[in-house]
Design a protein around this motif. Structure first.
Motif, PDB file in Angstrom:
ATOM      1  N   GLU A 175      56.151  46.933  37.170  1.00  0.00           N
ATOM      2  CA  GLU A 175      54.991  47.041  38.037  1.00  0.00           C
ATOM      3  C   GLU A 175      53.798  47.359  37.143  1.00  0.00           C
ATOM      4  N   ILE A 176      52.871  46.393  37.027  1.00  0.00           N
ATOM      5  CA  ILE A 176      51.757  46.537  36.084  1.00  0.00           C
ATOM      6  C   ILE A 176      50.436  46.526  36.840  1.00  0.00           C
ATOM      7  N   ALA A 177      49.593  47.498  36.532  1.00  0.00           N
ATOM      8  CA  ALA A 177      48.250  47.573  37.103  1.00  0.00           C
ATOM      9  C   ALA A 177      47.242  47.128  36.052  1.00  0.00           C
ATOM     10  N   ILE A 178      46.288  46.331  36.463  1.00  0.00           N
ATOM     11  CA  ILE A 178      45.216  45.879  35.581  1.00  0.00           C
ATOM     12  C   ILE A 178      43.898  46.384  36.148  1.00  0.00           C
ATOM     13  N   VAL A 179      43.098  46.985  35.294  1.00  0.00           N
ATOM     14  CA  VAL A 179      41.789  47.487  35.712  1.00  0.00           C
ATOM     15  C   VAL A 179      40.729  46.521  35.208  1.00  0.00           C
ATOM     16  N   GLY A 180      40.068  45.834  36.135  1.00  0.00           N
ATOM     17  CA  GLY A 180      39.026  44.882  35.774  1.00  0.00           C
ATOM     18  C   GLY A 180      39.398  43.457  36.134  1.00  0.00           C
ATOM     19  N   ALA A 181      38.517  42.772  36.866  1.00  0.00           N
ATOM     20  CA  ALA A 181      38.783  41.392  37.287  1.00  0.00           C
ATOM     21  C   ALA A 181      37.729  40.432  36.757  1.00  0.00           C
ATOM     22  N   GLY A 182      37.358  40.636  35.478  1.00  0.00           N
ATOM     23  CA  GLY A 182      36.571  39.632  34.790  1.00  0.00           C
ATOM     24  C   GLY A 182      37.512  38.561  34.265  1.00  0.00           C
ATOM     25  N   ALA A 196      30.187  40.553  33.178  1.00  0.00           N
ATOM     26  CA  ALA A 196      29.952  39.783  31.956  1.00  0.00           C
ATOM     27  C   ALA A 196      30.422  38.341  32.074  1.00  0.00           C
ATOM     28  N   SER A 197      31.387  38.069  32.967  1.00  0.00           N
ATOM     29  CA  SER A 197      31.929  36.716  33.123  1.00  0.00           C
ATOM     30  C   SER A 197      31.093  35.846  34.049  1.00  0.00           C
ATOM     31  N   PHE A 198      30.085  36.410  34.691  1.00  0.00           N
ATOM     32  CA  PHE A 198      29.375  35.692  35.741  1.00  0.00           C
ATOM     33  C   PHE A 198      28.580  34.497  35.212  1.00  0.00           C
ATOM     34  N   ALA A 199      27.837  34.698  34.141  1.00  0.00           N
ATOM     35  CA  ALA A 199      26.971  33.627  33.629  1.00  0.00           C
ATOM     36  C   ALA A 199      26.902  33.694  32.107  1.00  0.00           C
ATOM     37  N   ALA A 224      37.492  31.153  35.920  1.00  0.00           N
ATOM     38  CA  ALA A 224      38.010  32.441  36.370  1.00  0.00           C
ATOM     39  C   ALA A 224      38.442  32.388  37.833  1.00  0.00           C
ATOM     40  N   GLN A 225      37.656  31.716  38.673  1.00  0.00           N
ATOM     41  CA  GLN A 225      38.004  31.623  40.088  1.00  0.00           C
ATOM     42  C   GLN A 225      39.282  30.813  40.295  1.00  0.00           C
ATOM     43  N   VAL A 226      39.404  29.710  39.577  1.00  0.00           N
ATOM     44  CA  VAL A 226      40.615  28.886  39.689  1.00  0.00           C
ATOM     45  C   VAL A 226      41.834  29.660  39.203  1.00  0.00           C
ATOM     46  N   MET A 227      41.675  30.377  38.082  1.00  0.00           N
ATOM     47  CA  MET A 227      42.797  31.153  37.551  1.00  0.00           C
ATOM     48  C   MET A 227      43.163  32.291  38.491  1.00  0.00           C
ATOM     49  N   ARG A 228      42.192  32.852  39.163  1.00  0.00           N
ATOM     50  CA  ARG A 228      42.500  33.909  40.132  1.00  0.00           C
ATOM     51  C   ARG A 228      43.421  33.380  41.224  1.00  0.00           C
TER      52      ARG A 228
END
Length: 415
Positions: free
Chosen positions: A2-9, A39-42, A202-206
């Motif tokens: 069970e892995i938690a990741i902090v940050g969705a960039g 930072a991933s936005f543009a 990023a959106q497609v990978m999400r």
């Protein structure tokens, strides 16, 4: 696990995807309301060669006094900069002159090549068009411009990249939209260079990660992390949440979460700007990516848009845009490619964002030294270029599997 990741960039999403593909149960915690909002936005969009990305590493042109304090500096201290920011700047300049600077650049070059290969494979797997453009040119007004780039061209060639020095006529054949009135000695040409839309990917990978069972929790702030066992305290919760492991992919927030454990990760918010404008005339617009090394400005084609990026600011600046920096970007785009973009369009997008950067320009990747806590953060201007490779390498390290390359150069212990 069970892995938690902090940050969705882009880095957090890529890490979630790779870990889920390995069979882990993954939950991503993001304080913003959507993925890839900071930072991933543009980003500039430049994927490769990653070492040519302006502000990619301290060892590239960082020792130039004019870059910091000249008549038209590419770097500035924004309003609100204090002792911490000046201290970080000193460390950044020292890193540029460090005996280990070239070794760090070599490691970044290998990571950039590996990450590009992984990004290409995933793009093919997802069968998506991420508005990729091909070819990268570093424009040279004079021979002194080439000296500012050293040792990057040689490192890229040694790594197997094709980097050639071409004359002005050949440069204009590759990019026919370049203004004929600007004096030009030539360019460095990387025919295998690429740029693409980071946020779209990023959106497609999400969505791909969600298909593998990843849960995304937005508007959710992780306030602290504890060990033995690993738990996360989420804002608004009365009890902590359990996990077998936590991966920090949250830039500045990563440093804050580590501090209470005695780990000092010297991440600074190096703010930059982008202007995205609709295409106006195909033949007058860039076909790939061009870089102005004097002002550290990138102009990249992304589908039916042109994106110009540049500037580096330490300090929050009150969130206000710096008019002179934006004017420099407008001037670069209209100067190099007159008539190529619709700068008066209502679809024009201006963005200022923080690029969480460590003093040597390299990310913190791998074990944190705290049991159950892993790092994949601090990629600076190269988050998009290094995300997919960093994610796969970290997933292999967590699994105890053979890795495609060594990542010792990116350990947090170096600070």
């Amino acid at each position: 696990m069970e892995i938690a990741i902090v940050g969705a960039g882009i880095v957090g999403i890529a890490t979630a995807y790779e870990l889920a593909c390995d069979g882990h149960r993954v939950t991503v915690y993001e304080q913003r309301s959507a993925a890839a909002e900071e930072a991933s936005f543009a980003s500039s969009g430049l994927l490769a060669p990653s070492l040519l990305i302006p502000w990619a590493a301290a060892g590239v042109g960082a020792a130039s006094t004019s870059m910091l304090w000249g008549r038209q500096p590419a770097f500035r201290m924004a309003r609100g900069a204090g002792r911490a920011e000046y201290s970080w700047l000193l460390r950044w300049r020292k890193a540029a002159r460090s005996p280990s600077a070239e070794a760090t650049l070599t490691a970044l070059e290998r990571l950039g090549r590996y990450s590009l290969e992984r990004t290409r494979k995933l793009s093919a797997l997802f069968e998506i068009d991420i508005e990729t453009s091909h070819g990268t040119l570093v424009l040279l007004r004079g021979k002194h411009d080439l000296r500012k780039l050293q040792p990057v061209p040689d490192l890229l060639r040694n790594g197997g990249s094709t980097i050639t020095e071409i004359d002005a006529d050949t440069t204009r054949l590759i990019e026919p939209g370049l203004c004929p009135d600007i004096p030009l000695l030539g360019a460095l040409h990387a025919p295998d260079g690429e740029a693409a839309n980071c946020r779209l990917f990023a959106q497609v990978m999400r969505y791909a990660a969600q298909e593998h069972g990843v849960k995304f929790l937005f508007n959710t702030r992780v306030e602290s992390i504890s060990g033995h066992p690993v738990t996360l305290q989420v804002g608004g919760d009365s009890t902590p949440r359990r996990a077998d492991a936590v991966v920090l992919c949250a830039g500045l927030a990563s440093a804050g979460l580590l501090r209470r454990h005695g780990v000092n990760l010297p991440v600074a918010a190096l703010h930059g700007y982008t202007i995205s404008a609709p295409l106006r005339e195909e033949l007058h617009a860039p076909q790939g990516t061009v870089i102005d090394p004097v002002h550290r400005i990138t102009i990249a084609r992304q589908g039916q848009r042109v994106r110009v990026s540049g500037g580096a600011e330490l300090g929050h600046g009150g969130g206000e845009h710096h008019a002179e920096t934006l004017q420099k970007l407008y001037s670069a785009l209209s100067g190099w490619f007159p008539g190529g973009a619709q700068l008066s369009s209502q679809q024009l997008q201006i963005w200022r964002g923080a690029r969480p950067t460590l003093p040597d320009g390299a990310p913190a990747l791998g074990a944190s030294g705290i049991p159950g806590l892993w790092l994949n953060t601090g990629h600076g201007a190269c988050g998009w270029a290094l995300a997919c490779g960093s994610a796969r390498l970290l997933a292999d390290q967590i699994a105890g599997a053979p890795m495609a390359m060594e990542i010792d150069a990116f350990g947090a212990h170096r600070f």
